[in-house]
Design an enzyme around this catalytic site. Sequence first.
Site, PDB file in Angstrom:
ATOM      1  CE1 TYR A 144     -61.373  11.320  18.861  1.00  0.00           C
ATOM      2  CE2 TYR A 144     -63.568  11.709  18.111  1.00  0.00           C
ATOM      3  CZ  TYR A 144     -62.699  11.678  19.202  1.00  0.00           C
ATOM      4  OH  TYR A 144     -62.823  12.106  20.352  1.00  0.00           O
ATOM      5  CG  ASP A 239     -68.013   5.082  14.712  1.00  0.00           C
ATOM      6  OD1 ASP A 239     -69.072   5.537  14.739  1.00  0.00           O
ATOM      7  OD2 ASP A 239     -66.737   5.683  15.522  1.00  0.00           O
ATOM      8  CE  LYS A 267     -71.080  13.028  15.190  1.00  0.00           C
ATOM      9  NZ  LYS A 267     -70.352  14.068  15.787  1.00  0.00           N
TER      10      LYS A 267
END
Length: 428
Positions: A144, A239, A267
Amino acid sequence: METKKSRELFIEAACFIPGGVNSPVRACNSVGSKPLFIDKANGADIFDVDGNSYIDYVGSWGPMILGHCHPKVIQALKKVIKTGTSFGAPTELETQLAKLIIEFTPSVKKIRMVNSGTEATMSAIRLARGFTGKDIIIKFDGCYHGHADTLLVSAGSGVATLSIPGSPGVPNSVITHTASIKYNDIDEFKKFMKANGNNVAGIIVEPVAGNMGMVKPLSGFLETLQDYASKYGSLLIFDEVMTGFRVAKESAQGFFGVTPDITCFGKIIGGGLPVGAYGGRKDVMDYIAPMGPVYQAGTLSGNPLAMAAGIATLKELKTENFYKDLNIKTEKLVSGLKNAALNAGIKVQADSVGSMAGLFFTDLEVNNFDDAKSCNLDMFAKYYKEMLKNGIYLAPSQFESFFVSAAHTNKDIDKTIEIASQVMKNIS
Ligand code: HOZ
């Protein structure tokens, strides 16, 4: 456990916010539960509005590697907030955070700040296409990369909990150039590259998948992506929104010794404030406007509060033995959870990379999205609900990872294992 206030707030929220939440997984639908509304958090503990406290293994889905309200992060925010909250003009803080990320990540020579992981991956894809002059993007099933149209194909996280291949609203014409291949399937990837490699702009991958539960790359998988990317003139995009500074100080690329052309972050680099970034090779990054022709911009990009929280967080990661201590605690937790299940006669796969971990209810190895989807989701739902009832806050989906922070004490870990032992017996 009384959760009346959470229930009431959820009913009210649902009148004004779709599904009552601002991100779908939070609705807890896949485990047949309702979200808790949070009052506050401190260290490894999170408190709901009804006054219940929980040991938190969600950590805001990854950013809180230092735990909540770390004094250095709060201090940095207090200092900066007095000077203004957004200027839409450069500040020194942006360069400081960029320098820290570059210092930790040798593959990154230049970096551009954005506001979320989704923005980072979306921009990285545009850059890969612009730089190479090619169209095809390869991703992997169950990975994702945020909710940009191009990447919402066979995606994990919340999309996986809805059991749909993608999302209505994403036109076929937008994803005709997106190919999704089985994670860890080296042969399928090679075959695709042999047939289409000359048209592949970029290969984007979560180097440790975290959005179909945690799935490690098999030996040779990431290396093959790197080899084939360079052979065909495609860009390898890691990613590392979840894995960046989480699985190691040098992120997953350092952990596995594989060098991407572009890396996406989010994050942890924002210390709990909204942030994202993408960085990489100098020649590639200089292809972005205003240096180059590939356009990308943002009013709040490089926001001073997010930069300050990120700087304070990354500085703490340099503390001696930071990762060693954190990883030992995580390994202890994971082996404790595994034993708790085994002793109750429940088959699980549990593993960790650094302080990122996963637990699947299955006796089979989980190497890809199909494996993850074949796990016992009912069992996960029972486990989630029982753990929560006993004060352990986990992500409400089998298709997510969990995280240990520096604030978790050995006592927290022991208590969690003790509770898991009881819970596993109760649900077996
Ligand atoms: N997609 C996020 C985790 N993989 C969920 C974010 C959220 O709900 O906050």
